[in-house]
Design a protein around this motif. Structure first.
Motif, mmCIF file in Angstrom:
data_model
loop_
_atom_site.group_PDB
_atom_site.id
_atom_site.type_symbol
_atom_site.label_atom_id
_atom_site.label_comp_id
_atom_site.label_asym_id
_atom_site.label_seq_id
_atom_site.Cartn_x
_atom_site.Cartn_y
_atom_site.Cartn_z
ATOM 1 N N VAL A 155 -17.987 -61.628 -114.986
ATOM 2 C CA VAL A 155 -17.916 -62.737 -115.141
ATOM 3 C C VAL A 155 -16.236 -63.040 -115.964
ATOM 4 C CG1 VAL A 155 -18.705 -64.412 -117.228
ATOM 5 C CG2 VAL A 155 -20.045 -63.423 -115.567
ATOM 6 N N ASP A 156 -15.788 -62.277 -116.707
ATOM 7 C CA ASP A 156 -14.717 -61.951 -117.648
ATOM 8 C C ASP A 156 -13.537 -62.279 -117.272
ATOM 9 O OD1 ASP A 156 -16.282 -62.062 -119.894
ATOM 10 O OD2 ASP A 156 -15.880 -60.138 -120.677
ATOM 11 N N ALA A 157 -13.458 -60.931 -116.210
ATOM 12 C CA ALA A 157 -11.866 -61.891 -114.823
ATOM 13 C C ALA A 157 -12.413 -63.033 -113.940
ATOM 14 C CB ALA A 157 -12.540 -60.248 -113.576
ATOM 15 N N PHE A 158 -13.448 -63.193 -113.775
ATOM 16 C CA PHE A 158 -13.389 -64.718 -112.997
ATOM 17 C C PHE A 158 -13.550 -65.771 -113.686
ATOM 18 C CE2 PHE A 158 -16.989 -67.866 -111.574
ATOM 19 C CZ PHE A 158 -15.847 -68.568 -110.958
ATOM 20 N N ARG A 159 -13.850 -65.906 -115.322
ATOM 21 C CA ARG A 159 -12.766 -66.648 -116.518
ATOM 22 C C ARG A 159 -11.737 -66.542 -116.342
ATOM 23 N NH1 ARG A 159 -15.915 -65.320 -120.219
ATOM 24 N NH2 ARG A 159 -17.975 -66.813 -120.230
ATOM 25 N N ALA A 160 -11.310 -65.788 -116.580
ATOM 26 C CA ALA A 160 -9.755 -65.540 -117.284
ATOM 27 C C ALA A 160 -8.940 -66.062 -115.596
ATOM 28 C CB ALA A 160 -9.189 -63.896 -117.039
ATOM 29 N N ILE A 161 -9.443 -65.822 -113.883
ATOM 30 C CA ILE A 161 -8.599 -65.937 -113.263
ATOM 31 C C ILE A 161 -8.926 -67.273 -112.953
ATOM 32 C CG2 ILE A 161 -9.992 -64.922 -111.746
ATOM 33 C CD1 ILE A 161 -5.902 -64.898 -111.800
ATOM 34 N N ARG A 162 -9.489 -67.977 -112.668
ATOM 35 C CA ARG A 162 -9.974 -69.238 -112.628
ATOM 36 C C ARG A 162 -9.352 -70.197 -113.626
ATOM 37 N NH1 ARG A 162 -10.133 -72.847 -108.741
ATOM 38 N NH2 ARG A 162 -12.263 -74.207 -109.522
ATOM 39 N N LEU A 163 -9.420 -69.552 -114.990
ATOM 40 C CA LEU A 163 -9.096 -71.141 -116.351
ATOM 41 C C LEU A 163 -7.150 -71.087 -116.230
ATOM 42 C CD1 LEU A 163 -11.313 -70.517 -118.931
ATOM 43 C CD2 LEU A 163 -11.245 -72.296 -117.019
ATOM 44 N N GLU A 164 -6.515 -69.350 -115.617
ATOM 45 C CA GLU A 164 -5.245 -69.668 -115.554
ATOM 46 C C GLU A 164 -4.906 -70.150 -114.110
ATOM 47 O OE1 GLU A 164 -2.572 -65.829 -113.382
ATOM 48 O OE2 GLU A 164 -3.609 -65.429 -115.358
ATOM 49 N N ALA A 165 -5.389 -70.251 -112.731
ATOM 50 C CA ALA A 165 -5.393 -70.917 -111.846
ATOM 51 C C ALA A 165 -5.333 -72.586 -112.691
ATOM 52 C CB ALA A 165 -6.533 -70.295 -110.574
ATOM 53 N N LEU A 166 -6.484 -73.038 -113.295
ATOM 54 C CA LEU A 166 -6.281 -74.413 -113.243
ATOM 55 C C LEU A 166 -5.116 -74.678 -114.045
ATOM 56 C CD1 LEU A 166 -10.053 -74.814 -113.832
ATOM 57 C CD2 LEU A 166 -8.815 -75.494 -111.529
ATOM 58 N N ARG A 167 -4.658 -74.360 -114.772
ATOM 59 C CA ARG A 167 -4.593 -74.261 -115.761
ATOM 60 C C ARG A 167 -2.754 -74.592 -115.560
ATOM 61 N NH1 ARG A 167 -5.147 -70.156 -119.293
ATOM 62 N NH2 ARG A 167 -4.009 -69.212 -118.627
ATOM 63 N N MET B 137 -10.927 -71.670 -104.389
ATOM 64 C CA MET B 137 -9.985 -71.212 -106.198
ATOM 65 C C MET B 137 -8.956 -70.379 -104.976
ATOM 66 S SD MET B 137 -13.218 -70.542 -108.550
ATOM 67 C CE MET B 137 -14.736 -69.194 -106.622
ATOM 68 N N VAL B 138 -8.006 -71.325 -104.199
ATOM 69 C CA VAL B 138 -7.277 -69.542 -104.014
ATOM 70 C C VAL B 138 -6.202 -69.684 -104.730
ATOM 71 C CG1 VAL B 138 -5.678 -69.529 -101.911
ATOM 72 C CG2 VAL B 138 -7.674 -70.624 -101.131
ATOM 73 N N TYR B 139 -5.326 -69.033 -105.653
ATOM 74 C CA TYR B 139 -4.676 -69.041 -106.271
ATOM 75 C C TYR B 139 -3.979 -67.203 -106.780
ATOM 76 C CZ TYR B 139 -2.876 -68.753 -111.175
ATOM 77 O OH TYR B 139 -1.601 -67.525 -111.773
ATOM 78 N N LEU B 140 -2.400 -66.949 -106.406
ATOM 79 C CA LEU B 140 -2.342 -65.918 -107.006
ATOM 80 C C LEU B 140 -1.275 -66.258 -107.975
ATOM 81 C CD1 LEU B 140 -1.691 -62.949 -106.327
ATOM 82 C CD2 LEU B 140 -0.332 -63.480 -103.765
ATOM 83 N N ARG B 141 -0.741 -65.405 -108.265
ATOM 84 C CA ARG B 141 -0.119 -65.430 -109.752
ATOM 85 C C ARG B 141 1.364 -65.505 -108.915
ATOM 86 N NH1 ARG B 141 -1.124 -61.205 -114.826
ATOM 87 N NH2 ARG B 141 -3.049 -62.639 -115.367
ATOM 88 N N ALA B 142 2.397 -66.057 -109.149
ATOM 89 C CA ALA B 142 3.922 -66.371 -108.858
ATOM 90 C C ALA B 142 4.165 -65.062 -109.039
ATOM 91 C CB ALA B 142 4.583 -67.373 -110.310
ATOM 92 N N SER B 143 4.087 -63.851 -110.559
ATOM 93 C CA SER B 143 4.602 -62.393 -110.643
ATOM 94 C C SER B 143 4.161 -62.002 -108.864
ATOM 95 C CB SER B 143 4.298 -61.942 -111.683
ATOM 96 O OG SER B 143 3.198 -61.990 -111.848
ATOM 97 N N GLU B 144 3.052 -61.972 -108.818
ATOM 98 C CA GLU B 144 2.558 -61.382 -107.249
ATOM 99 C C GLU B 144 2.777 -61.939 -105.891
ATOM 100 O OE1 GLU B 144 1.313 -58.493 -108.050
ATOM 101 O OE2 GLU B 144 1.383 -59.005 -110.498
#
Length: 165
Positions: A14-26, A86-93
């Motif tokens: 849950v913690d990893a899911f929350r972190a990456i999902r909220l990062e994507a939305l933000r 929910m497709v997202y990849l951090r810009a640095s990656e």
């Protein structure tokens, strides 16, 4: 190159899911129908519930940096179809093949679970994402005019589909 892994999340993640999902939305607000505040206040139990659908996350050095989910149609005559969400990849990656690896994990899951078609919608202004999907065997099958309204602007969404072999 970073030490990266891709795996399907479970209820303990849950913690990893929350972190990456909220990062994507933000960080990519124009890409999603949801706003960060739609998800930010969800209780842990709701986050776990949303992991009932397959969610795949890319981890770099143990930190979540990318996500893709697969939402399967429920009616019996439509169970062969699913929607990439929910497709997202951090810009640095980006540009390192990680999005392809994430998508490969999703497609592999689909193939093993009787899903023969994956569909998605993509912001018509997101040329990089559209090119990625086209290189990944998705084809345009339609357009949803004003599919989203972001910051008062109507944004068309391109509907795409890929057959799973």
């Amino acid at each position: 190159m970073h030490d990266t892994e891709i795996r399907q999340l479970n209820a303990d993640d849950v913690d990893a899911f929350r972190a990456i999902r909220l990062e994507a939305l933000r960080l990519e607000p124009a890409a999603y129908a949801s706003k960060p505040e739609d998800w930010a206040s969800l209780p842990d139990e709701e986050w776990r519930e949303r992991l009932q659908v397959p969610v795949f996350v890319a981890f770099s050095s143990g930190e979540p940096v990318g996500i893709m989910g697969l939402l399967r149609q429920q009616p019996s005559k439509m169970k062969h179809r699913s929607t990439l969400v929910m497709v997202y990849l951090r810009a640095s990656e980006r540009g390192k093949g990680l999005a392809r690896r994430l998508l490969d994990a999703v497609v592999d899951f689909a193939a093993r679970n009787g899903i023969s078609q994956i569909e998605l919608t993509v912001n018509s202004r997101n040329d990089r994402a559209i090119r990625f999907y086209e290189r990944s065997d998705f084809r345009r099958i339609g357009l949803i005019p004003a599919g989203m309204i972001h910051e008062g602007q109507e944004i068309d969404e391109i509907l795409m589909a890929r057959r799973v072999k």
